[in-house]
Design a protein around this motif. Structure first.
Motif, PDB file in Angstrom:
ATOM      1  N   SER A  93      28.744   3.042  78.864  1.00  0.00           N
ATOM      2  CA  SER A  93      28.381   4.946  78.956  1.00  0.00           C
ATOM      3  C   SER A  93      27.198   4.559  77.535  1.00  0.00           C
ATOM      4  O   SER A  93      27.149   3.949  76.775  1.00  0.00           O
ATOM      5  N   HIS A  96      28.117   8.721  75.312  1.00  0.00           N
ATOM      6  CA  HIS A  96      30.206   8.721  75.033  1.00  0.00           C
ATOM      7  C   HIS A  96      30.469   7.492  73.976  1.00  0.00           C
ATOM      8  O   HIS A  96      29.600   6.842  74.513  1.00  0.00           O
ATOM      9  N   ASP A  97      31.412   7.423  74.100  1.00  0.00           N
ATOM     10  CA  ASP A  97      31.722   6.725  73.139  1.00  0.00           C
ATOM     11  C   ASP A  97      32.386   5.761  74.222  1.00  0.00           C
ATOM     12  O   ASP A  97      33.128   4.626  73.223  1.00  0.00           O
ATOM     13  N   GLU A  98      32.982   5.986  74.753  1.00  0.00           N
ATOM     14  CA  GLU A  98      33.397   5.074  76.031  1.00  0.00           C
ATOM     15  C   GLU A  98      33.404   3.508  76.897  1.00  0.00           C
ATOM     16  O   GLU A  98      32.004   3.797  77.467  1.00  0.00           O
ATOM     17  N   ARG A 100      35.118   2.692  80.797  1.00  0.00           N
ATOM     18  CA  ARG A 100      35.938   2.898  81.759  1.00  0.00           C
ATOM     19  C   ARG A 100      35.685   1.553  83.356  1.00  0.00           C
ATOM     20  O   ARG A 100      34.651   0.617  82.645  1.00  0.00           O
ATOM     21  N   VAL A 116      39.938   3.704  80.963  1.00  0.00           N
ATOM     22  CA  VAL A 116      39.754   4.297  79.527  1.00  0.00           C
ATOM     23  C   VAL A 116      40.093   3.485  78.896  1.00  0.00           C
ATOM     24  O   VAL A 116      40.871   2.846  78.133  1.00  0.00           O
ATOM     25  N   SER A 119      37.440   2.847  73.585  1.00  0.00           N
ATOM     26  CA  SER A 119      36.555   3.920  72.566  1.00  0.00           C
ATOM     27  C   SER A 119      36.952   4.396  71.321  1.00  0.00           C
ATOM     28  O   SER A 119      36.955   3.287  70.726  1.00  0.00           O
TER      29      SER A 119
END
Length: 400
Positions: A93, A96-98, A100, A116, A119
């Motif tokens: 991502s 966002h900070d994740e 997956r 996840v 993160s």
């Protein structure tokens, strides 16, 4: 009123009827099936169930015989893709900070579980897989999650293997991949639209898997967010996003070829092989630099690119380059938002540039419902394609 004796007889008949209904038509579970379900459950325990949300894929136009389908939806800001040795798909991502992980646990070519695995990260745009470990690129650091496919539920804290890249956020997000030489390749974008800067900027670097011996491989690369190696020659090819503020039709974005270390591809002095920059071009003639293998559309924002290595697509698509074009952000008439193809001749020469898949952009309304980002070839010869606007991953395949 039924007697107790009649009720008892009815119960016995129902019992034997149920035991006799174990046919294929009834969908009965055999002993072998029960073992398979138990093994599959142990291997893929946990994870969030993926519920596929229908997107308007009927608007996507592909060559005859090709199909596009949902692989996963609800994958926020899906960017770079990498595949583990057990088939796990890792999705990065940018906004966002994740990071997956996706799995197709029932083999129907649609992901049904999501985890996840990291993160709290700083723009984790890049992911790469090597020998069981997942590598993640932040703005200034490269991280590693060891033995990740066996630890999706409890991946632990990532190990920092390198933390000396610049912290600039302008073009600071990174695409990463391991080359045929076993080294991890990491681009460092220019910290501006157009400027001269320290040598680490506007480059593609590489390092050993443990973070040692980082070096600059090529210079003059404004912002590459996708690259791959020709499987026939092991030469690096990469996309590069052209500068802004020279009008709607200048300069072109680029597809470049780097067969050796030390090459310079022109930025910030020259664009598209022949266009001298109005601010910095007087310092050096364009002839000093390596011209693009193929000029692409202006402001199309080419990101992920892959050579097609499989044999499931028709012959005219094999060994060619497919490019995910994210789409323009400030052009008066939008362009991109598609997947294009560049045929490669004699393993070294680009020969043209054509649209392969389009329809995420409504040209008449100038509205886009999706933005392609990255491509990943699957073992069955299909492509996965990420989309950070629709929060989805698609599967493109040939059915004939």
């Amino acid at each position: 009123m039924p007697t107790f004796r009649n009720l008892l007889i009815l119960a016995v008949l129902c019992f034997f009827s149920a035991c006799d209904s174990g046919s294929e038509e009834s969908g009965a579970v055999t002993d072998d099936d029960q073992v398979k379900e138990q093994d599959n459950g142990d291997m893929n325990a946990g994870g969030q169930d993926i519920v596929i949300d229908s997107l308007p894929l009927e608007t996507i136009i592909l060559p005859e015989g090709f199909k596009i389908a949902h692989y996963a939806t609800g994958v926020e800001n899906a960017r770079s893709l990498a595949m583990g040795k057990n088939g796990t798909i890792f999705v990065s991502s940018r906004k966002h900070d994740e990071v997956r992980a996706l799995r197709d646990t029932d083999g129907d070519m649609v992901a049904d579980k999501m985890w996840v695995v990291a993160s709290g990260l700083n723009t984790p745009n890049g992911v790469a897989f090597r020998e069981g470990d997942l590598y993640i690129a932040e703005i200034s650091r490269i991280l590693k999650l060891s033995d990740i496919e066996n630890n999706l539920e409890t991946p632990g804290e990532p190990e920092v293997i390198y933390d000396e890249y610049p912290s600039d956020t302008h073009h600071g997000w990174k695409y990463i991949a391991f080359g045929p030489d076993g080294k991890l390749y990491v681009p460092v974008g220019a910290p501006c639209n157009i400027c001269e800067s320290d040598s680490i900027y506007a480059s593609i670097t590489r390092m050993n898997p443990d973070g040692t011996d980082m070096e600059i491989f090529v210079h003059g690369v404004r912002n590459s967010v996708g690259f791959d190696w020709n499987p026939q020659t092991n030469e690096l090819w990469f996309t590069d996003n052209g500068r802004d503020m020279l009008g709607d039709n200048m300069p072109p974005c680029e597809l470049n070829r780097a067969p050796e270390k030390g090459m310079h591809f022109g930025y910030p002095y020259c664009h598209g092989g022949t266009i001298s920059d109005p601010e910095f071009g007087s310092k050096y003639d364009c002839s000093r630099f390596t011209a693009p293998a193929q000029n692409l559309g202006p402001h199309v924002a080419p990101l992920g690119m892959k050579f097609y290595r499989g044999n499931k697509f028709p012959e005219q698509y094999r060994r060619n380059i497919f490019i995910a074009e994210h789409g323009s952000w400030n052009r008066s008439e939008k362009i991109g938002y598609r997947v294009t193809m560049v045929p490669v001749v004699d393993n070294s020469e680009a020969s043209g540039y054509k649209v392969f898949a389009e329809g995420w952009l409504n040209d008449a309304e100038q509205e886009a419902w999706g933005r392609p980002v990255d491509l990943l070839e699957m073992p069955d010869g299909s492509f996965l394609l990420s989309d950070d606007k629709a929060n989805a991953v698609y599967r493109i395949y040939y059915e004939g």
